[in-house]
Design an enzyme around this catalytic site. Sequence first.
Site, PDB file in Angstrom:
ATOM      1  N   THR A  35       0.518  -1.246   0.070  1.00  0.00           N
ATOM      2  CA  THR A  35      -0.184   0.383   0.191  1.00  0.00           C
ATOM      3  C   THR A  35       1.029   1.315  -0.516  1.00  0.00           C
ATOM      4  O   THR A  35       0.110   2.604  -0.836  1.00  0.00           O
ATOM      5  CB  THR A  35      -1.238  -0.085   1.392  1.00  0.00           C
ATOM      6  OG1 THR A  35      -0.554  -0.205   2.298  1.00  0.00           O
ATOM      7  CG2 THR A  35      -2.108  -0.791   0.872  1.00  0.00           C
ATOM      8  N   ALA A  73       1.257  -2.807   8.562  1.00  0.00           N
ATOM      9  CA  ALA A  73      -0.128  -2.775   9.091  1.00  0.00           C
ATOM     10  C   ALA A  73      -1.152  -2.819   7.442  1.00  0.00           C
ATOM     11  O   ALA A  73      -0.992  -2.117   6.682  1.00  0.00           O
ATOM     12  CB  ALA A  73      -0.692  -2.477  10.383  1.00  0.00           C
ATOM     13  N   SER A  75      -5.178  -1.216   7.747  1.00  0.00           N
ATOM     14  CA  SER A  75      -5.364  -0.840   8.472  1.00  0.00           C
ATOM     15  C   SER A  75      -6.973  -0.315   8.231  1.00  0.00           C
ATOM     16  O   SER A  75      -7.080   1.138   8.623  1.00  0.00           O
ATOM     17  CB  SER A  75      -4.253   0.866   8.465  1.00  0.00           C
ATOM     18  OG  SER A  75      -4.047   1.166   7.861  1.00  0.00           O
ATOM     19  N   TYR A 139      -9.667  -5.651  12.874  1.00  0.00           N
ATOM     20  CA  TYR A 139      -8.513  -4.321  12.588  1.00  0.00           C
ATOM     21  C   TYR A 139      -8.317  -4.416  14.095  1.00  0.00           C
ATOM     22  O   TYR A 139      -6.931  -4.284  14.736  1.00  0.00           O
ATOM     23  CB  TYR A 139      -9.001  -3.155  11.807  1.00  0.00           C
ATOM     24  CG  TYR A 139      -7.605  -2.168  11.879  1.00  0.00           C
ATOM     25  CD1 TYR A 139      -6.526  -2.329  11.558  1.00  0.00           C
ATOM     26  CD2 TYR A 139      -7.950  -1.400  12.677  1.00  0.00           C
ATOM     27  CE1 TYR A 139      -5.168  -1.109  11.994  1.00  0.00           C
ATOM     28  CE2 TYR A 139      -7.489   0.099  12.467  1.00  0.00           C
ATOM     29  CZ  TYR A 139      -5.914   0.038  12.829  1.00  0.00           C
ATOM     30  OH  TYR A 139      -4.902   0.954  12.982  1.00  0.00           O
ATOM     31  N   HIS A 185     -11.021   7.673   4.602  1.00  0.00           N
ATOM     32  CA  HIS A 185     -11.056   8.214   5.637  1.00  0.00           C
ATOM     33  C   HIS A 185     -11.794   9.545   4.875  1.00  0.00           C
ATOM     34  O   HIS A 185     -11.760  10.526   4.045  1.00  0.00           O
ATOM     35  CB  HIS A 185      -9.709   9.291   6.038  1.00  0.00           C
ATOM     36  CG  HIS A 185      -8.817   7.864   6.513  1.00  0.00           C
ATOM     37  ND1 HIS A 185      -7.388   7.619   6.196  1.00  0.00           N
ATOM     38  CD2 HIS A 185      -8.860   6.756   7.683  1.00  0.00           C
ATOM     39  CE1 HIS A 185      -6.852   5.908   6.535  1.00  0.00           C
ATOM     40  NE2 HIS A 185      -7.677   6.344   7.996  1.00  0.00           N
ATOM     41  N   LEU A 186     -12.269  10.379   6.370  1.00  0.00           N
ATOM     42  CA  LEU A 186     -13.052  11.633   5.847  1.00  0.00           C
ATOM     43  C   LEU A 186     -12.218  12.428   5.239  1.00  0.00           C
ATOM     44  O   LEU A 186     -12.920  13.724   3.827  1.00  0.00           O
ATOM     45  CB  LEU A 186     -13.646  12.301   7.409  1.00  0.00           C
ATOM     46  CG  LEU A 186     -15.027  12.905   7.121  1.00  0.00           C
ATOM     47  CD1 LEU A 186     -15.805  12.975   6.124  1.00  0.00           C
ATOM     48  CD2 LEU A 186     -15.422  13.773   8.909  1.00  0.00           C
ATOM     49  N   ARG A 277     -21.970   3.874   8.553  1.00  0.00           N
ATOM     50  CA  ARG A 277     -21.167   3.046   8.106  1.00  0.00           C
ATOM     51  C   ARG A 277     -21.552   2.265   9.012  1.00  0.00           C
ATOM     52  O   ARG A 277     -20.651   2.479  10.573  1.00  0.00           O
ATOM     53  CB  ARG A 277     -20.450   3.458   7.795  1.00  0.00           C
ATOM     54  CG  ARG A 277     -18.694   2.571   7.461  1.00  0.00           C
ATOM     55  CD  ARG A 277     -18.029   3.403   7.119  1.00  0.00           C
ATOM     56  NE  ARG A 277     -17.121   4.008   8.415  1.00  0.00           N
ATOM     57  CZ  ARG A 277     -15.815   4.942   8.063  1.00  0.00           C
ATOM     58  NH1 ARG A 277     -15.471   5.343   6.881  1.00  0.00           N
ATOM     59  NH2 ARG A 277     -15.119   4.504   8.720  1.00  0.00           N
ATOM     60  N   ASP A 280     -19.165   2.178  13.342  1.00  0.00           N
ATOM     61  CA  ASP A 280     -18.737   3.283  13.934  1.00  0.00           C
ATOM     62  C   ASP A 280     -19.093   3.795  14.983  1.00  0.00           C
ATOM     63  O   ASP A 280     -20.867   4.033  15.396  1.00  0.00           O
ATOM     64  CB  ASP A 280     -19.305   4.204  12.617  1.00  0.00           C
ATOM     65  CG  ASP A 280     -17.988   5.143  11.215  1.00  0.00           C
ATOM     66  OD1 ASP A 280     -17.665   4.385  11.794  1.00  0.00           O
ATOM     67  OD2 ASP A 280     -18.440   4.778  10.429  1.00  0.00           O
TER      68      ASP A 280
HETATM   69  N1  UFG Z   1     -17.149   9.379   7.096  1.00  0.00           N
HETATM   70  C1  UFG Z   1     -18.089  10.120   6.688  1.00  0.00           C
HETATM   71  N2  UFG Z   1     -17.418  10.199   5.339  1.00  0.00           N
HETATM   72  C2  UFG Z   1     -17.103   9.599   4.477  1.00  0.00           C
HETATM   73  C3  UFG Z   1     -15.987   9.188   5.575  1.00  0.00           C
HETATM   74  C4  UFG Z   1     -15.808   9.296   6.991  1.00  0.00           C
HETATM   75  O1  UFG Z   1     -18.841  10.622   7.304  1.00  0.00           O
HETATM   76  O2  UFG Z   1     -16.395   9.745   3.567  1.00  0.00           O
HETATM   77  C5  UFG Z   1     -17.245   9.769   9.031  1.00  0.00           C
HETATM   78  C6  UFG Z   1     -16.836   7.811   9.451  1.00  0.00           C
HETATM   79  O3  UFG Z   1     -18.074   7.635   9.720  1.00  0.00           O
HETATM   80  C7  UFG Z   1     -16.553   8.165  11.119  1.00  0.00           C
HETATM   81  C8  UFG Z   1     -15.796   9.993  10.259  1.00  0.00           C
HETATM   82  O4  UFG Z   1     -16.192  10.668   9.338  1.00  0.00           O
HETATM   83  O5  UFG Z   1     -18.166   8.733  11.781  1.00  0.00           O
HETATM   84  C9  UFG Z   1     -14.180  10.102  10.293  1.00  0.00           C
HETATM   85  O6  UFG Z   1     -13.991   7.976   9.406  1.00  0.00           O
HETATM   86  P1  UFG Z   1     -12.741   7.982   9.673  1.00  0.00           P
HETATM   87  O7  UFG Z   1     -13.223   6.985   8.201  1.00  0.00           O
HETATM   88  O8  UFG Z   1     -11.926   9.008   8.086  1.00  0.00           O
HETATM   89  O9  UFG Z   1     -11.700   7.971  10.775  1.00  0.00           O
HETATM   90  P2  UFG Z   1     -12.484   6.056  11.649  1.00  0.00           P
HETATM   91  O10 UFG Z   1     -13.076   6.697  12.868  1.00  0.00           O
HETATM   92  O11 UFG Z   1     -13.651   5.549  11.163  1.00  0.00           O
HETATM   93  O12 UFG Z   1     -11.473   5.079  11.513  1.00  0.00           O
HETATM   94  C10 UFG Z   1      -9.816   5.951  12.385  1.00  0.00           C
HETATM   95  C11 UFG Z   1      -8.773   5.626  11.442  1.00  0.00           C
HETATM   96  C12 UFG Z   1      -8.682   3.423  11.905  1.00  0.00           C
HETATM   97  C13 UFG Z   1      -9.132   3.388  13.394  1.00  0.00           C
HETATM   98  C14 UFG Z   1      -9.590   4.371  14.094  1.00  0.00           C
HETATM   99  C15 UFG Z   1      -9.699   4.919  15.702  1.00  0.00           C
HETATM  100  O13 UFG Z   1      -8.519   5.208  10.120  1.00  0.00           O
HETATM  101  O14 UFG Z   1      -7.220   2.888  11.343  1.00  0.00           O
HETATM  102  O15 UFG Z   1     -10.104   5.986  13.618  1.00  0.00           O
HETATM  103  O16 UFG Z   1     -11.040   4.788  16.085  1.00  0.00           O
HETATM  104  F1  UFG Z   1      -9.334   2.412  13.645  1.00  0.00           F
END
Ligand code: UFG
Length: 318
Positions: A35, A73, A75, A139, A185-186, A277, A280
């Site tokens: 990756t 990793a 992730s 994960y 990621h957001l 999602r 979450d």
């Molecule tokens: N989200 C959206 N739209 C998107 C992408 C994300 O609404 O297009 C929301 C998600 O539902 C979540 C928030 O934005 O509520 C953050 O999402 P991310 O995918 O950016 O990050 P996560 O909190 O899901 O995950 C991150 C790391 C993981 C780790 C986790 C630990 O990417 O590796 O935090 O809490 F495990």
Amino acid sequence: MKLLVTGGAGYIGSVVTAQLLEAGHEVTVLDDLSTGHADAVPEGARLVRGTLREQAAPVLEGGGFQAVLHFAAKSLVGESMEKPGLYWDRNLGESLALLEAMRRAGVGQIVFSSTAATYGEPQSTPILETDPTRPTNPYGASKLAIDTALSEYARMHGFGAVSLRYFNVAGAYGRFGERHTVETHLIPNVLAVAAGTRPSVKMFGDDYPTADGTCIRDYIHVVDLGVAHLLALQACTPGEHKIFNLGNGNGFSVREVIEVCREVTGHPIPAEVAPRRPGDPAVLVASSQKIQAELGWKPEHDLHRMVADAWAFLRSQR
Ligand code: UFG
């Protein structure tokens, strides 16, 4: 110090490698480039391409290394729900190969990229290191298993280990930033709308028990995160496994993050509500009191700066 950085061709690994080189350390990156990107490895670091199973032992044996920073990793939470075996194999399996190679080579110091996902749905906010660890996906479970192995290697083999439990990492450091083939990621997803490569951003759920109904996360700048790794390296104590949360201690909702992205980019960034999602949690916010008190770490960059740096990085890629 002479250091081995696994996963140094990835987003966080490349930033920390750049910071280690600037601090005067000698760095070898071990990365299978599954990756990561070879051109993300900072100039001045040696790149060895390969898996930990195949290459950790030959690289470490007789190499004169003093410590390892372990980033390599898989992730993605969603992917781990579909392919748990892949996560156990690539995260725990490869890490055990690394630990054994370290033990045989007499390298006993390690800083490990752990995650907030080890806690699962929090019992209380902000999350403390002493809170229960009940991961809700493979994960987080695989990362927690590595934390457990590190405790055993510290106890039985005298390793000095530090696990850093990252919350939501964002931002960039010059030419080092987030370049995932599949972006989930957001912040990068929102900025892709401003850059014109996505039509709109989906907000996954607006019926969470939060003020505006969207999920709240604790965002930390990748540069602040890197600084914590340099401090952690100095804090590896033989026979001890220390665990620290890494976040800013402030929560921002999905709507608030999108609003900051609008301010930074000057783009309207259309957003639409989409279904939740799976997996979450509503709110994930770290207490970083422990690392602040014990290692003297302090976050310097706010959400605005994270978005601004990620935006500058994205534009430099086009
Ligand atoms: N989200 C959206 N739209 C998107 C992408 C994300 O609404 O297009 C929301 C998600 O539902 C979540 C928030 O934005 O509520 C953050 O999402 P991310 O995918 O950016 O990050 P996560 O909190 O899901 O995950 C991150 C790391 C993981 C780790 C986790 C630990 O990417 O590796 O935090 O809490 F495990």
